[in-house]
Motif scaffolding. Structure first.
Motif, PDB file in Angstrom:
ATOM      1  N   GLU A 153       9.153  -7.695  -7.317  1.00 11.21           N
ATOM      2  CA  GLU A 153       8.926  -6.249  -7.246  1.00 11.21           C
ATOM      3  C   GLU A 153       7.531  -5.896  -7.739  1.00 11.21           C
ATOM      4  O   GLU A 153       6.857  -5.029  -7.165  1.00 11.21           O
ATOM      5  CB  GLU A 153       9.986  -5.518  -8.073  1.00 11.21           C
ATOM      6  CG  GLU A 153      11.388  -5.568  -7.467  1.00 11.21           C
ATOM      7  CD  GLU A 153      12.402  -4.859  -8.340  1.00 11.21           C
ATOM      8  OE1 GLU A 153      12.020  -4.384  -9.439  1.00 11.21           O
ATOM      9  OE2 GLU A 153      13.578  -4.782  -7.926  1.00 11.21           O
ATOM     10  N   ARG A 154       7.092  -6.565  -8.791  1.00  9.22           N
ATOM     11  CA  ARG A 154       5.766  -6.300  -9.338  1.00  9.22           C
ATOM     12  C   ARG A 154       4.678  -6.715  -8.352  1.00  9.22           C
ATOM     13  O   ARG A 154       3.686  -6.000  -8.167  1.00  9.22           O
ATOM     14  CB  ARG A 154       5.601  -7.042 -10.661  1.00  9.22           C
ATOM     15  CG  ARG A 154       4.228  -6.954 -11.298  1.00  9.22           C
ATOM     16  CD  ARG A 154       3.860  -5.539 -11.687  1.00  9.22           C
ATOM     17  NE  ARG A 154       2.608  -5.522 -12.441  1.00  9.22           N
ATOM     18  CZ  ARG A 154       1.879  -4.443 -12.656  1.00  9.22           C
ATOM     19  NH1 ARG A 154       2.291  -3.262 -12.195  1.00  9.22           N
ATOM     20  NH2 ARG A 154       0.753  -4.506 -13.345  1.00  9.22           N
ATOM     21  N   VAL A 155       4.844  -7.846  -7.691  1.00  8.30           N
ATOM     22  CA  VAL A 155       3.860  -8.284  -6.692  1.00  8.30           C
ATOM     23  C   VAL A 155       3.792  -7.289  -5.540  1.00  8.30           C
ATOM     24  O   VAL A 155       2.708  -6.928  -5.081  1.00  8.30           O
ATOM     25  CB  VAL A 155       4.195  -9.700  -6.189  1.00  8.30           C
ATOM     26  CG1 VAL A 155       3.309 -10.068  -5.001  1.00  8.30           C
ATOM     27  CG2 VAL A 155       4.035 -10.731  -7.303  1.00  8.30           C
ATOM     28  N   GLY A 156       4.943  -6.820  -5.071  1.00  4.53           N
ATOM     29  CA  GLY A 156       4.959  -5.813  -4.013  1.00  4.53           C
ATOM     30  C   GLY A 156       4.266  -4.527  -4.436  1.00  4.53           C
ATOM     31  O   GLY A 156       3.525  -3.915  -3.659  1.00  4.53           O
ATOM     32  N   GLU A 157       4.494  -4.114  -5.676  1.00  8.31           N
ATOM     33  CA  GLU A 157       3.846  -2.906  -6.200  1.00  8.31           C
ATOM     34  C   GLU A 157       2.334  -3.085  -6.264  1.00  8.31           C
ATOM     35  O   GLU A 157       1.570  -2.169  -5.923  1.00  8.31           O
ATOM     36  CB  GLU A 157       4.401  -2.601  -7.589  1.00  8.31           C
ATOM     37  CG  GLU A 157       3.749  -1.407  -8.267  1.00  8.31           C
ATOM     38  CD  GLU A 157       4.160  -1.282  -9.721  1.00  8.31           C
ATOM     39  OE1 GLU A 157       3.454  -0.588 -10.467  1.00  8.31           O
ATOM     40  OE2 GLU A 157       5.190  -1.890 -10.109  1.00  8.31           O
ATOM     41  N   LEU A 158       1.884  -4.260  -6.678  1.00  7.62           N
ATOM     42  CA  LEU A 158       0.449  -4.524  -6.757  1.00  7.62           C
ATOM     43  C   LEU A 158      -0.195  -4.509  -5.368  1.00  7.62           C
ATOM     44  O   LEU A 158      -1.309  -3.996  -5.201  1.00  7.62           O
ATOM     45  CB  LEU A 158       0.198  -5.867  -7.440  1.00  7.62           C
ATOM     46  CG  LEU A 158       0.497  -5.912  -8.938  1.00  7.62           C
ATOM     47  CD1 LEU A 158       0.571  -7.347  -9.425  1.00  7.62           C
ATOM     48  CD2 LEU A 158      -0.559  -5.140  -9.719  1.00  7.62           C
ATOM     49  N   LEU A 159       0.489  -5.079  -4.378  1.00  2.87           N
ATOM     50  CA  LEU A 159      -0.041  -5.056  -3.021  1.00  2.87           C
ATOM     51  C   LEU A 159      -0.165  -3.627  -2.502  1.00  2.87           C
ATOM     52  O   LEU A 159      -1.162  -3.263  -1.863  1.00  2.87           O
ATOM     53  CB  LEU A 159       0.841  -5.892  -2.098  1.00  2.87           C
ATOM     54  CG  LEU A 159       0.777  -7.412  -2.302  1.00  2.87           C
ATOM     55  CD1 LEU A 159       1.817  -8.119  -1.457  1.00  2.87           C
ATOM     56  CD2 LEU A 159      -0.624  -7.941  -1.981  1.00  2.87           C
ATOM     57  N   ARG A 160       0.839  -2.807  -2.768  1.00  4.67           N
ATOM     58  CA  ARG A 160       0.744  -1.404  -2.347  1.00  4.67           C
ATOM     59  C   ARG A 160      -0.412  -0.700  -3.051  1.00  4.67           C
ATOM     60  O   ARG A 160      -1.105   0.123  -2.436  1.00  4.67           O
ATOM     61  CB  ARG A 160       2.067  -0.678  -2.644  1.00  4.67           C
ATOM     62  CG  ARG A 160       3.173  -0.976  -1.645  1.00  4.67           C
ATOM     63  CD  ARG A 160       4.352  -0.030  -1.833  1.00  4.67           C
ATOM     64  NE  ARG A 160       5.028  -0.279  -3.117  1.00  4.67           N
ATOM     65  CZ  ARG A 160       6.043  -1.100  -3.264  1.00  4.67           C
ATOM     66  NH1 ARG A 160       6.530  -1.751  -2.215  1.00  4.67           N
ATOM     67  NH2 ARG A 160       6.616  -1.272  -4.451  1.00  4.67           N
TER      68      ARG A 160
END
Length: 367
Positions: A153-160
């Motif tokens: 979830e954190r990686v997805g948030e960083l990509l966004r």
């Protein structure tokens, strides 16, 4: 940007001690980074080469400090010395008042959570054999110890946050363009919520339109999460756009620093004046009317630093004093300091812009 303390304007021509403003997030003092000299058969070992020789600056929370100069002046080595990617020979680097030099490996790793780095080449900054999920997630494993679901979830948030779709985490680096890769390296750098990003020529390998996009992203991140930047670049137009303060390096030392507006509009050092004269302007009429200051020769060999002022071998305003005496920092009018004998001897500019001397004062320096 947060309000920052600046040296008060003044016209005093006496050398002054560098100010110690309170509340600096990062304090660098008298930093020295040296490398062994090249050994030759049947000759004594040469003295070490000082790539960075006594550099000092403050970085305040929420600001961007631009570090500029010619290739080989020591900008990137300064950044690596601050990060201890190369071990400094002397000096002090304090983060929130805590000395970083000399910290044991475990404590240094913990401190690096607050200071992360983005390198010049996005093609070599990412492991080609690792999924983006793993590359961005690596600092999360080191510093935050997240579970598998929270990590994803954190990686997805960083990509966004850097303007990329979360599903890109399942791709490999070769599937992205240069601009996208640099966004990925920025996402990895901010993964552990650092306070400072050291950007080492982070946009120089990108085309102009992509540069603008990445600069815009950096400005958005600064406003959104309060990042502080040490921005190293040779493109002065980019530095002027993004920086609050600017420091100019020559042959391992900072020769001038101050608010970006003052440095660009009223440079106090001849080297800064020459650098700025090379920056093109968008108006052809203005560009044709501008004077281009071409410095004679190349920068000296850093293993054979000239006596006196290091810039005297190329300076168009050189005086006899410059060849023997090292200039001390003096206050520049408006903000910052400059190390040049023009402000204490000869014309006695007393911190005023070197442009006030005009072309008539310049002389040709032998190459």
């Amino acid at each position: 940007m947060s309000e920052r303390a600046s040296p008060s304007a003044g016209t005093a021509s006496e050398p002054v001690a560098k100010p110690e403003p309170a509340g600096a997030l990062l304090e660098v003092r008298d930093l020295v980074v040296s490398f062994p000299g090249r050994r030759r058969p049947f000759r004594a070992a040469p003295p070490p080469l000082r790539a960075v020789d006594g550099v000092g600056f403050d970085l305040h929370e929420g600001e961007t400090l631009g570090l500029v100069g010619e290739s080989g002046c020591g900008k990137s080595t300064t950044a690596r010395g601050v990060m201890r990617l190369v071990e400094p020979a002397a000096g002090s680097v304090k983060l929130r008042g805590r000395e970083l030099l000399g910290l044991p490996a475990a404590q240094l790793r913990a401190a690096r959570r607050d200071v992360q780095m983005v390198f010049q080449d996005p093609y070599s900054s990412l492991d080609p054999s690792m999924l983006i999920r793993e590359s961005i997630g690596e600092p999360l494993d080191v510093h935050l110890k997240l579970g598998r679901r929270d990590r994803a979830e954190r990686v997805g948030e960083l990509l966004r946050r850097v303007g990329l779709p979360p599903e890109y985490m399942m791709r490999y680096p070769h599937e992205f363009s240069g601009g996208q890769r640099q966004r990925l390296t920025i996402a990895r750098a901010i993964a552990a919520d650092p306070k400072i990003l050291v950007l080492d020529e982070a946009v120089s390998a990108l085309d102009v339109s992509t540069q603008n996009q990445v600069i815009g992203l950096l400005e958005e991140l600064s406003a959104a999460i309060g990042l502080t930047y040490l921005f190293i670049a040779h493109d002065l137009s980019v530095v002027r756009h993004i920086s609050d303060r600017v420091a100019v390096m020559y042959l391992g030392q900072i020769v001038e620093h101050g608010d970006a507006t003052r440095v660009f509009d009223a440079p106090a050092h001849p080297y800064t004046e020459a650098l700025l004269s090379a920056v093109p302007v968008p108006s052809p009429r203005v560009q044709r009317s501008r004077e281009r200051i071409v410095l004679a020769g190349d920068p000296p060999d850093p293993s054979r630093v000239p006596p006196g002022c290091r810039f005297h071998t190329r300076c168009p305003y050189v005086m006899d004093l410059c060849r023997t005496e090292v200039p001390q920092p003096t206050r520049a009018q408006g903000s910052g300091e400059v190390a040049c004998h023009l402000h204490t001897s000869g014309p006695t500019l007393a911190g005023a812009s070197v442009r006030s001397l005009g072309a008539t004062r310049r002389q040709r320096v032998p190459a």
